[in-house]
Design an enzyme around this catalytic site. Structure first.
Site, PDB file in Angstrom:
ATOM      1  N   ASP A  41       0.823  -1.222   0.000  1.00 39.78           N
ATOM      2  CA  ASP A  41       0.000   0.000   0.000  1.00 39.78           C
ATOM      3  C   ASP A  41       0.853   1.266   0.000  1.00 39.78           C
ATOM      4  O   ASP A  41       0.319   2.369   0.026  1.00 39.78           O
ATOM      5  CB  ASP A  41      -0.913  -0.019   1.232  1.00 39.78           C
ATOM      6  N   SER A  64      -6.822   5.266  -0.039  1.00 36.91           N
ATOM      7  CA  SER A  64      -7.132   3.916  -0.513  1.00 36.91           C
ATOM      8  C   SER A  64      -8.595   3.607  -0.220  1.00 36.91           C
ATOM      9  O   SER A  64      -9.078   3.861   0.895  1.00 36.91           O
ATOM     10  CB  SER A  64      -6.246   2.893   0.197  1.00 36.91           C
ATOM     11  N   GLN A  78      -5.719  -2.099  -6.593  1.00 33.58           N
ATOM     12  CA  GLN A  78      -6.258  -1.149  -5.620  1.00 33.58           C
ATOM     13  C   GLN A  78      -6.958  -0.008  -6.351  1.00 33.58           C
ATOM     14  O   GLN A  78      -6.518   0.427  -7.416  1.00 33.58           O
ATOM     15  CB  GLN A  78      -5.141  -0.571  -4.753  1.00 33.58           C
TER      16      GLN A  78
END
Length: 305
Positions: A206, A230, A280
C-alpha cells in the site's frame, strides 16, 4: 527497538484478547490517519492466527471504510467462515472506538500441484544496488533532506528504490505514462515466520501503488494538488517469498476517472518469479484548500474521510 524492521514485526504481533478477537497497536504519529497498509497487515495476522499453519493465504479482498486514528488501539474481530478440505476462509472486521474502519476477507489454500505459467518481469531493470534510495534522491535534488522527510526516512521499515528517476516539475511529467516500478525490501531481518513476511509485504503493497495514478498528473514529491485515500485493496499470493529480500513492484494505472484511480501491481523476486498480484482503487480529489507539502509514504492511505 531502534530498527524499523523490528518495529514492524512488533506492530504485527497482535494481542489475543478472546478466541477470535485480537488487538493491535496504532503508533501515535503526526499523520492525519492510520496507514492503510498497517491495518491490512494486522487484519491478515488476525485471520492467519485462526487457521492451520499448513495453509498459507492465497488471496485477500479488503475495503477501507473510515480513516483510523493514530495512537488508538484497533480491535480485529475474526469470523471463521469456512474450514474445508483444501480452503479456509476468514472474515475480519477492524473496529476503533466502536466504529468499523476496515473489513477484510482472506482465503487460505493447502498447497497442491498444478499448471504453471506467468507474465515475465519487465526487461532491462537495473538492480537495486545501482539505484539511489528515495532519501538520497530527494537529498540530491533539494541539496538536503527536510526535517519531516528525514524523520520519515529513519522510521521507514522498507528500503524503496525507484527504477525510473523521479520527476520534479510539471514539464517533466508531460507525456508520462501511468507506470512506476520500485525495488523494495525490509530494512532488516523479519524472522522466519511465513505469516509475518506475508503480512509485512501486505503492509508494503500500500506504500507506492497509487503513485502510478499520480505520475501523469503531478510530480510525486513536492506540493500535492490532490487528496488521495485507498478505497479497496486486493492481493493474490502465488509463491512463497521473504519480504526482507529484494522484490520488484511493477505498477500501472489503466484508468483514472470519476474521482477515482485504479492501480495494478505485480511483485517479482530477483529471479523473475511472479510472487504476488495486487489491485487497488483510490480516491483522487482536487484540494479545496492549499496544496499539502511533501507527503510521507502511506499518508494518503487508510480510507475516505
Amino acid at each position: 527497538m531502534t530498527n524499523p524492521a523490528e518495529r514492524l514485526v512488533d506492530l504485527l504481533d497482535l494481542e489475543q484478547i478472546e478466541v477470535n478477537i485480537f488487538r493491535g497497536r496504532s503508533p501515535r504519529e503526526s499523520l492525519q490517519r492510520v496507514f492503510g497498509g498497517q491495518v491490512a497487515g494486522q487484519a491478515l495476522v488476525a485471520a492467519g492466527r485462526t487457521t492451520e499453519g499448513d495453509r498459507p493465504v492465497h488471496s485477500l479482498h479488503a475495503y477501507f471504510l473510515r480513516p483510523g486514528r493514530p495512537g488508538v488501539p484497533i480491535v480485529y474481530q475474526v469470523e471463521r467462515v469456512r474450514d474445508g478440505r483444501s480452503f479456509t476462509t476468514r472474515r475480519v472486521v477492524a473496529v476503533q472506538q466502536g466504529r468499523t474502519i476496515f473489513n477484510l476477507t482472506a482465503s487460505f489454500h493447502r498447497p497442491e500441484p498444478g499448471v504453471e505459467h506467468q507474465l515475465p518481469m519487465r526487461r532491462e531493470v537495473p538492480p537495486p544496488e545501482e539505484l539511489p534510495t528515495v532519501a538520497d534522491e530527494v537529498r540530491g535534488h533539494l541539496g538536503g533532506l527536510p526535517e519531516a522527510l528525514d524523520r520519515m526516512a529513519r522510521r521507514m521499515p522498507f528500503d524503496i528504490r525507484y527504477v525510473d528517476r523521479l520527476r520534479w516539475t510539471p514539464e517533466e511529467i508531460e507525456g508520462a505514462e501511468p507506470r512506476s516500478a520500485v525495488w523494495m525490501r525490509a530494512v532488516g531481518p523479519l524472522g522466519d515466520d511465513p505469516l509475518v513476511h506475508t503480512c509485512a509485504l501486505t503492509y508494503a503493497s500500500d506504500m507506492t501503488l497509487l503513485d502510478a495514478v499520480r505520475i501523469p498528473i503531478e510530480p510525486l514529491w513536492g506540493p500535492r494538488g490532490f487528496d488521495m485515500a485507498s478505497l479497496d485493496h486486493a492481493m493474490w499470493f502465488h509463491r512463497p517469498f521473504r519480504a526482507d529480500e529484494w522484490f520488484l513492484y511493477d505498477q500501472e494505472s489503466p484508468i483514472a476517472t470519476g474521482g477515482r484511480g485504479l492501480a495494478r501491481g505485480r511483485i517479482y523476486d530477483r529471479a523473475g518469479n511472479l510472487l504476488v498480484s495486487v489491485v487497488q482503487e483510490g480516491l483522487l480529489r482536487p484540494h479545496t484548500n492549499a496544496p499539502s507539502l511533501e507527503r510521507p509514504y502511506g499518508e494518503e492511505a487508510g480510507g475516505e474521510s
